[in-house]
Design a protein around this motif. Sequence first.
Motif, PDB file in Angstrom:
ATOM      1  N   ASP A   1       0.850  -1.183   0.000  1.00 60.01           N
ATOM      2  CA  ASP A   1       0.000   0.000   0.000  1.00 60.01           C
ATOM      3  C   ASP A   1       0.890   1.239   0.000  1.00 60.01           C
ATOM      4  OD1 ASP A   1      -2.907   1.026   0.545  1.00 60.01           O
ATOM      5  OD2 ASP A   1      -1.652   2.140   1.946  1.00 60.01           O
ATOM      6  N   ALA A   2       0.460   2.265  -0.718  1.00 59.92           N
ATOM      7  CA  ALA A   2       1.189   3.536  -0.721  1.00 59.92           C
ATOM      8  C   ALA A   2       0.183   4.663  -0.574  1.00 59.92           C
ATOM      9  CB  ALA A   2       1.968   3.689  -2.024  1.00 59.92           C
ATOM     10  N   ARG A   3       0.410   5.535   0.400  1.00 58.08           N
ATOM     11  CA  ARG A   3      -0.461   6.697   0.605  1.00 58.08           C
ATOM     12  C   ARG A   3       0.394   7.935   0.385  1.00 58.08           C
ATOM     13  NH1 ARG A   3      -5.051   4.745   4.842  1.00 58.08           N
ATOM     14  NH2 ARG A   3      -5.142   2.651   3.989  1.00 58.08           N
ATOM     15  N   ILE A   4       0.108   8.613  -0.703  1.00 56.36           N
ATOM     16  CA  ILE A   4       0.945   9.720  -1.180  1.00 56.36           C
ATOM     17  C   ILE A   4       0.243  11.039  -0.867  1.00 56.36           C
ATOM     18  CG2 ILE A   4       2.211  10.598  -3.174  1.00 56.36           C
ATOM     19  CD1 ILE A   4       2.812   7.642  -2.482  1.00 56.36           C
ATOM     20  N   HIS A   5       0.960  11.943  -0.204  1.00 57.93           N
ATOM     21  CA  HIS A   5       0.357  13.237   0.121  1.00 57.93           C
ATOM     22  C   HIS A   5       1.355  14.357  -0.164  1.00 57.93           C
ATOM     23  CE1 HIS A   5      -2.742  15.666   2.075  1.00 57.93           C
ATOM     24  NE2 HIS A   5      -1.738  16.408   2.526  1.00 57.93           N
ATOM     25  N   THR A   6       0.914  15.392  -0.838  1.00 64.27           N
ATOM     26  CA  THR A   6       1.751  16.566  -1.075  1.00 64.27           C
ATOM     27  C   THR A   6       1.255  17.695  -0.184  1.00 64.27           C
ATOM     28  OG1 THR A   6       2.064  15.884  -3.376  1.00 64.27           O
ATOM     29  CG2 THR A   6       2.681  18.131  -2.798  1.00 64.27           C
ATOM     30  N   ALA A   7       2.136  18.158   0.718  1.00 63.09           N
ATOM     31  CA  ALA A   7       1.760  19.195   1.683  1.00 63.09           C
ATOM     32  C   ALA A   7       1.734  20.568   1.023  1.00 63.09           C
ATOM     33  CB  ALA A   7       2.746  19.177   2.850  1.00 63.09           C
ATOM     34  N   TYR A   8       1.158  21.552   1.755  1.00 64.97           N
ATOM     35  CA  TYR A   8       1.088  22.920   1.229  1.00 64.97           C
ATOM     36  C   TYR A   8       2.482  23.487   0.930  1.00 64.97           C
ATOM     37  CZ  TYR A   8      -3.759  22.949   2.956  1.00 64.97           C
ATOM     38  OH  TYR A   8      -5.080  22.673   3.172  1.00 64.97           O
ATOM     39  N   ASN A   9       3.488  23.021   1.661  1.00 61.08           N
ATOM     40  CA  ASN A   9       4.853  23.551   1.472  1.00 61.08           C
ATOM     41  C   ASN A   9       5.616  22.783   0.390  1.00 61.08           C
ATOM     42  OD1 ASN A   9       5.138  21.180   2.845  1.00 61.08           O
ATOM     43  ND2 ASN A   9       6.487  21.973   4.451  1.00 61.08           N
ATOM     44  N   HIS A  10       4.876  22.007  -0.428  1.00 66.96           N
ATOM     45  CA  HIS A  10       5.448  21.250  -1.553  1.00 66.96           C
ATOM     46  C   HIS A  10       6.418  20.166  -1.085  1.00 66.96           C
ATOM     47  CE1 HIS A  10       3.490  24.076  -4.202  1.00 66.96           C
ATOM     48  NE2 HIS A  10       4.101  25.092  -3.578  1.00 66.96           N
ATOM     49  N   TYR A  11       6.145  19.617   0.080  1.00 67.28           N
ATOM     50  CA  TYR A  11       6.878  18.434   0.538  1.00 67.28           C
ATOM     51  C   TYR A  11       5.995  17.210   0.298  1.00 67.28           C
ATOM     52  CZ  TYR A  11      10.924  20.509   2.865  1.00 67.28           C
ATOM     53  OH  TYR A  11      12.112  21.126   3.124  1.00 67.28           O
ATOM     54  N   ALA A  12       6.636  16.126  -0.074  1.00 65.37           N
ATOM     55  CA  ALA A  12       5.921  14.853  -0.186  1.00 65.37           C
ATOM     56  C   ALA A  12       5.911  14.196   1.188  1.00 65.37           C
ATOM     57  CB  ALA A  12       6.604  13.943  -1.189  1.00 65.37           C
ATOM     58  N   LEU A  13       4.725  13.733   1.606  1.00 66.64           N
ATOM     59  CA  LEU A  13       4.598  13.004   2.870  1.00 66.64           C
ATOM     60  C   LEU A  13       3.952  11.663   2.512  1.00 66.64           C
ATOM     61  CD1 LEU A  13       3.107  14.499   6.183  1.00 66.64           C
ATOM     62  CD2 LEU A  13       3.397  12.086   5.685  1.00 66.64           C
ATOM     63  N   ASP A  14       4.793  10.662   2.305  1.00 59.28           N
ATOM     64  CA  ASP A  14       4.338   9.378   1.763  1.00 59.28           C
ATOM     65  C   ASP A  14       4.524   8.267   2.791  1.00 59.28           C
ATOM     66  OD1 ASP A  14       4.127  10.937  -0.471  1.00 59.28           O
ATOM     67  OD2 ASP A  14       5.858  10.067  -1.504  1.00 59.28           O
ATOM     68  N   THR A  15       3.560   7.363   2.835  1.00 62.92           N
ATOM     69  CA  THR A  15       3.643   6.212   3.742  1.00 62.92           C
ATOM     70  C   THR A  15       3.464   4.922   2.938  1.00 62.92           C
ATOM     71  OG1 THR A  15       2.538   7.592   5.380  1.00 62.92           O
ATOM     72  CG2 THR A  15       2.815   5.277   5.935  1.00 62.92           C
ATOM     73  N   PHE A  16       4.365   3.978   3.170  1.00 65.27           N
ATOM     74  CA  PHE A  16       4.336   2.704   2.437  1.00 65.27           C
ATOM     75  C   PHE A  16       4.237   1.540   3.422  1.00 65.27           C
ATOM     76  CE2 PHE A  16       6.463   5.726  -0.259  1.00 65.27           C
ATOM     77  CZ  PHE A  16       6.050   5.416  -1.545  1.00 65.27           C
ATOM     78  N   GLN A  17       3.425   0.561   3.043  1.00 69.04           N
ATOM     79  CA  GLN A  17       3.412  -0.729   3.741  1.00 69.04           C
ATOM     80  C   GLN A  17       4.164  -1.709   2.845  1.00 69.04           C
ATOM     81  OE1 GLN A  17       1.993  -1.596   6.688  1.00 69.04           O
ATOM     82  NE2 GLN A  17       0.974   0.343   7.134  1.00 69.04           N
ATOM     83  N   VAL A  18       5.252  -2.291   3.356  1.00 70.11           N
ATOM     84  CA  VAL A  18       6.045  -3.209   2.530  1.00 70.11           C
ATOM     85  C   VAL A  18       6.305  -4.499   3.298  1.00 70.11           C
ATOM     86  CG1 VAL A  18       7.185  -1.323   1.281  1.00 70.11           C
ATOM     87  CG2 VAL A  18       8.284  -2.281   3.310  1.00 70.11           C
ATOM     88  N   THR A  19       6.501  -5.567   2.563  1.00 73.17           N
ATOM     89  CA  THR A  19       6.864  -6.853   3.169  1.00 73.17           C
ATOM     90  C   THR A  19       8.033  -7.442   2.404  1.00 73.17           C
ATOM     91  OG1 THR A  19       5.341  -8.101   1.764  1.00 73.17           O
ATOM     92  CG2 THR A  19       4.507  -7.382   3.899  1.00 73.17           C
ATOM     93  N   ALA A  20       8.766  -8.313   3.071  1.00 75.42           N
ATOM     94  CA  ALA A  20       9.833  -9.074   2.432  1.00 75.42           C
ATOM     95  C   ALA A  20       9.525 -10.549   2.634  1.00 75.42           C
ATOM     96  CB  ALA A  20      11.197  -8.717   3.042  1.00 75.42           C
TER      97      ALA A  20
END
Length: 862
Positions: free
Chosen positions: A715-734
């Motif tokens: 899963d990837a939740r991609i967010h671009t903040a007002y200050n043009h920073y990317a704030l992204d969260t990933f769920q990963v498995t190995a």
Amino acid sequence: MIDLKVLREQFRANKTALFQSLAEGNSSARGVAATLGKLSALADDTLKTLWQRADFPQGLTLAAVGGYGRGELFPYSDIDVLVLLPDDIMLEHDADLKVRIEGFIGSCWDAGLEIGSSVRSVADCLNEAAKDVTVQTSLLESRLITGNSATYDAFKRQFVAAIDPQAFFIAKTLELRQRHNKFDNTPYSLEPNCKESPGGLRDLQVILWVAKAAGLGNNWSELAKNGLATAFEIKQIKRNEALLWLIRTRLHLIAKRREDRLIFDMQNAVAQAFGFEAPPATADRRSLVRPSEALMKRYYWAAKAVTQLNQILLLNIEERLSPSTHEPRPINAHFSDKAGMVEVVSDDLYQREPYAILETFLVFQTAGMSGLSARTLRALYNARDLMNGAFRKDPINHTTFMQILQQNSGITHAMRLMNQTSVLGRYLWAFRRIVGQMQHDLFHVYTVDQHVLMVLRNVRRFFIVEHAHEYPFCSQLASGWDKPWLLYVAALFHDIAKGRGGDHSQLGEVEVLRFCRQHNLSRENTELIAFVVREHLTMSRVAQKTDLSDPDVIATFAKRVGNERYLTALYLFTVADIRGTSPKVWNAWKGKLLEDLYRLTLRVLGGHAADPHVEVETRKREALIQLALHAQPFEGHKALWDTVDVGYFMRHDASDIAWHTRQLSRHVNSGKSIVRARLSPLGEGLQVLVYTPDQPDLFARICGYFEQRGFSILDARIHTAYNHYALDTFQVTAEAMPELYHELTSMVETELARAILQKDPLPAPGRGRVSRRVKSFPIAPRVSLQPDEKGQCWLLNISASDRVGLLYSVARVLARHKVNVQLAKINTLGERVDDTFLVNGPELQENKAQIAIETELLEALA
């Protein structure tokens, strides 16, 4: 002196001619035995010639053992022989004889015979057989090829006298059980071994071995004469044995080596050798039957019959070897308890009273029996023709079948036993069509009937206290459910229309409505069952392919479900269904998505209209409480929270928001790239946070790093903040998460931050290796790009065969066209991917650019 080169050429020519006869399809299932016998005879003649050439002293004997001893020689099987010495010849003291025997064995190889050889005295054979049941079995099948017949006869007399039939029976049945365990105790593996799997040739050989050891017969006809099998059963055995012989023979010929597994690579070639042809290109792709499917269905039916007959005959032999001292104890007028197994009171019970057929399984449940006796299994096998249209319409049978489903215990075992004995498919005629039906969707690992029974088992376990620890939330909901049997009926019918073409959910609804009418179910119960069958794919699709933070998505789903009872039924069924496809498909992340959807929908059904502002304030309050526990400075959260919008708070749980705030509040607008990783709160894989100045190829670079390191993105939740920073969260498995995860999280934090800062052009994706199954049953890649309901973003759906580097290939295309990813739901179904992305970007507004993006994505997926 015989010329070895000439002998080799003769042997090869004769063998090639026999192979050609088999390859051309001239050999039918029944005629293959004659060809296998000719191969064996050809080996015999060559060995006799070589034995004569060796000119051994009087007393030595050459015997065939193992499968070759039976006179069945498959094209690339080993030719197992025994050089038998009389006890008065001591090989270790006779160097000349030792050299001559070694020369004989070498000449066999020189002549083109691939032999497996052993050299033993009569005493050695008896000693080894006493220690090892495998040696004992091999010698049991021995036959004289050439040499001193008196030596061989003496060996056979002593060998037969030394065998303990009961000990041999116990050893072989234990061996059979262990072998079946290796194959998950099912003949329905998608890549079965036609020799070793349950229902394979080995199961038939075991019957003959234990019968021969007990002196009850050396072949099928003798077993019938001795009352161990009926003429009809022997006819069925011979027919199915011949089919398995022919499949194994063609496997050998196609592989040009010893190959007993019907692996995906071989199934189509073997099917075509049987004359199964691929449907024309103009055929409806939804309803076509592949050659491999037709072959495997035929194989599974044969394996199922062999499994049934194996049980009947082994139980009969066991009774002959150790007659029970316990008299059968009456259960009712139709059945007795015979050593814990259900026994019919008379062989013609089912002919006299056909409704007793289903009663068998009700008694099995209610009396707590361990199985069915040989007499009962035989009676059921011979009663198959009684289960006709009239039988299926009989109200007594309808009542009995519903009683079976409504018992407090033994439901899964009863249904599996009904399927094994062919009763389930003959009572539910629609079910018969899915027995042995393969599924080439790359994520089901069971045939359709086995998947159905697996789903039934999974639903059943939600209602059993002993299994409450497996899925506590499901068990909690199940504890308040009043009629579990409604879900059992839905399980039996949810995939019953697979393979017919069209929407199997809708066709299944038609079938289950017919069943409910016949069995006089109330309107209320009928509507619930029909709803679950019709909608059984809906909840997983909504959870895994839509944005659950969108109130409209939840409202639409709530409207479709209608009420809490239907929602609970669908939730329980969906979890059971996904778990019943493959051990690889279910994961904690999918479990969380489904549970989130359930809880959000329940609130809407309870009258709490989805209000984003209320939801956001609630999550903020919960996050602040968690932050207070970590001694976060007063209003320390504001630096980050003031830069993000409502969408951020809607897409993240309070615990995630608190974690983000703790990690990032001191780094807002710092210009640094921050990467943080932790064990996922779900207990499976890692959760990775990325906070960095935004850049067009960011998502692609992150995907490239994860796939290079062998991580799968769930899963990837991609967010671009007002200050043009990317704030992204990933769920990963190995595939293998190390126990010392601190080193892993530290590695990810360091390496991913470095990968993000690289300014080089994105490297070309590697061409990852694909599995054999994907090669054999590839999925045509599909791409769908459509505006969402609000017209603000676009939904990109992709479906393709999975491979390493696939997601990175997709991300590169999106980066090249400056398409921004807002949400990515990566849905891996075994060896198939079905991913959904919420995207936006200026190029998506132009038709020409849309076509270019879709075309490039298809090329990347191919």
